[in-house]
Structures are given as structure tokens and as C-alpha cells.
Design an enzyme around this catalytic site. Structure first.
Site, short mmCIF file in Angstrom:
data_model
loop_
_atom_site.label_atom_id
_atom_site.label_comp_id
_atom_site.label_asym_id
_atom_site.label_seq_id
_atom_site.Cartn_x
_atom_site.Cartn_y
_atom_site.Cartn_z
N LEU A 109 -10.33 62.98 42.90
CA LEU A 109 -11.02 63.58 43.51
C LEU A 109 -11.61 64.61 42.55
O LEU A 109 -10.75 65.03 41.73
CB LEU A 109 -10.63 64.55 44.63
CG LEU A 109 -10.26 63.44 46.09
CD1 LEU A 109 -9.82 64.53 46.99
CD2 LEU A 109 -11.56 63.02 46.55
N ASP A 110 -12.93 64.93 42.08
CA ASP A 110 -13.63 65.64 41.34
C ASP A 110 -12.84 67.25 41.52
O ASP A 110 -12.44 67.57 42.40
CB ASP A 110 -15.09 65.94 41.53
CG ASP A 110 -15.94 64.58 41.08
OD1 ASP A 110 -15.14 63.72 40.41
OD2 ASP A 110 -16.91 64.46 41.35
N LEU A 111 -13.00 68.01 40.46
CA LEU A 111 -12.57 69.29 40.31
C LEU A 111 -13.01 70.19 41.35
O LEU A 111 -12.05 70.84 42.14
CB LEU A 111 -12.82 69.90 39.01
CG LEU A 111 -12.32 71.22 38.79
CD1 LEU A 111 -10.92 71.46 38.50
CD2 LEU A 111 -13.10 71.84 37.51
N THR A 113 -14.34 69.12 44.31
CA THR A 113 -14.00 68.36 45.51
C THR A 113 -12.47 68.50 46.23
O THR A 113 -11.60 68.42 45.44
CB THR A 113 -14.22 66.88 45.47
OG1 THR A 113 -15.25 66.56 44.84
CG2 THR A 113 -13.97 66.08 46.78
#
Length: 266
Positions: A109-111, A113
Site C-alpha cells: 500500500l502506498d505511503l 494509503t
């Protein structure tokens, strides 16, 4: 008991909970793995779990007798990695590393997100979940910029052309439309720039792929940048009321459902 017959090195690393098979292959080819004190970079290399000594970056690797599986409600601001040379916050700090050795994240998961992130020590199952043929669904709640309507929804349901190819059809549900909470600077921009919207739309997006920043790129492609992103479900698993920043073990029923969902033997 684990299988102690000779097996390919990347399979051994996956079964030992080092990483998924794909990530294990990368570790091998980049020279991080030694077998009996010798660096091995061949993906076809076989090891005997009963006699060979395998190390990754100097750490002894052994097969795990009983695997562990947990879900984390990841907050924004944490990198999905177990180690960051720059000393930034990572998800490692949120999971029970002292209690369960060998946990690694399944996908990313992105930073910025938040939401459901799986961890396990089972590289074989992780490989099954991440492999494209598994077609495991991931459901996201998106807060999209502007008034998101049926036209962009239809485009995403059909598939859109990104830099790495056309996306598979997504499931799209349009939720509530609301006004943004604008800062004074944004209010000034709204008054000066007719292209800046004061609206935002809640959209639920389900995909079966796992490309880098895929949901964000899809929504940008149809002209509605993502303002907020969270993952609500991974296959049959849902985040439910698990508090942000907290984790829990998967139940036996959840684990069986997860295995069935990607075609892994139960």
C-alpha cells in the site's frame, strides 16, 4: 512437518517465510543469498533443506514448521517495507515482530494509503495471492476529485490505457458527492481557476490486478485525481472494525477462504 526433499532455492526461501517466490527470485539474482557460504545467483539452483545452510544477507534461514497470518489496518504515513535505509516509518513497527518471526507484507500500500494489509510467513500462499492468474479482488474506497459520474465509471469498467498497458475491467460503485473542506488558499484558487472543483466523490473500486499505484493512475487517467485512498477488502477478507494501526490474526475460516479464493490447496 515441512517438506525436506531437495527443492529450488526460491521455493525454499518462500516456504521459509523470507518473501514471496517473486521477491525471493529477486534476492537470489541480486546476490543476497548464500548456500554453504557461496553466493548463488542461479534461479534453478536446488538445495537440500536437511543438509544445506542457507543465508540471506548473513541471516540463517530455516523452514518454518507452523505459519502465521495477520491483517493490519495500515495508517497513512508508513512505508510498506520491513526496512528503510533512510530511517522512515515502516509497517514493521506496527506488527508483532518479537512475537512472530519472519512476517512479511503481501503486496504493498502506498505511503499515503491506509487500510487492509496482509502479513504472513507463508511465501507459497503469498505467491498464489499475488500471481495474476489468481484474480484475487481488492476493494478500495476512493475519494476522487470533482463530480465523478457515469462516463469515467464506464471507462474504468471497460479498462483504460496506462503506461504499462490496458487495465482489466474494474468494478465501480459511485457513492456520495460532497463539498471539500477548502483551505483559504484553495478557496482563492477556486475563485480564480474554473478548472478547480469544490466537489469530491466517494467511489468504490474493485480490481484484480496489482500494478504500482494502479488505482491512482486509473482515476488520474479519467480526470479525477485521488484525494484519499483506503483498501477495505482483500479477496474474502474485510477490514471491518479493526482500528487504524491495529492488527489481528486471521481466523481459520478466513485463512481457508483466502486459500480457496486464489486456488491454493486447503
Amino acid at each position: 512437518m515441512p517438506d525436506l526433499t531437495p527443492m529450488r532455492l526460491h521455493k525454499f526461501l518462500a516456504r521459509a517465510g523470507v518473501a514471496s517466490r517473486r521477491a525471493a527470485e529477486s534476492l537470489i539474482s541480486s546476490g543476497h543469498v548464500k548456500v554453504n557460504q557461496q553466493v548463488v545467483t542461479s534461479l534453478g539452483y536446488k538445495v537440500d533443506p536437511g543438509t544445506d545452510e542457507v543465508r540471506v544477507d548473513g541471516r540463517l534461514v530455516e523452514l518454518i514448521l507452523i505459519h502465521s497470518y495477520i491483517m493490519l489496518n495500515k495508517p497513512a504515513g508508513y512505508l510498506t517495507t520491513m526496512d528503510d535505509p533512510q530511517g522512515r516509518l515502516t509497517v514493521r513497527e506496527l506488527i508483532p515482530q518479537d512475537e512472530v518471526k519472519g512476517l512479511f507484507p503481501v503486496g504493498r500500500l502506498d505511503l499515503d494509503t491506509h487500510g487492509l494489509l496482509l502479513f504472513m510467513t507463508d511465501g507459497e500462499l503469498a505467491n498464489c495471492l499475488l500471481h495474476p492468474r489468481g484474480q484475487v479482488k481488492k476493494r478500495y474506497r476512493v475519494v476522487a476529485d470533482g463530480l465523478f459520474g457515469e462516463k469515467p465509471a464506464a471507462a474504468l469498467r471497460s479498462g483504460v490505457e496506462l503506461s504499462d498497458g490496458i487495465t482489466l475491467p474494474a468494478e465501480i460503485e459511485i457513492g456520495e458527492v460532497s463539498e471539500k473542506q477548502l483551505s483559504p488558499r484553495q478557496k482563492l484558487r477556486l475563485a480564480e481557476d474554473k478548472g478547480f472543483s469544490k466537489w469530491q466523490t466517494e467511489v468504490f473500486c474493485t480490481i484484480t490486478e496489482g500494478r504500482k499505484r494502479q488505482v491512482k493512475r486509473m482515476f488520474m487517467h479519467v480526470g479525477h485525481p485521488v484525494l484519499e485512498l483506503s483498501r477495505e477488502a482483500f479477496g474474502p477478507l474485510v477490514i471491518g472494525d479493526l482500528p487504524l494501526g491495529s492488527w489481528r490474526y486471521l481466523t481459520d475460516e478466513e485463512l481457508e477462504a483466502l486459500k480457496r479464493d486464489c486456488g491454493y490447496p486447503v
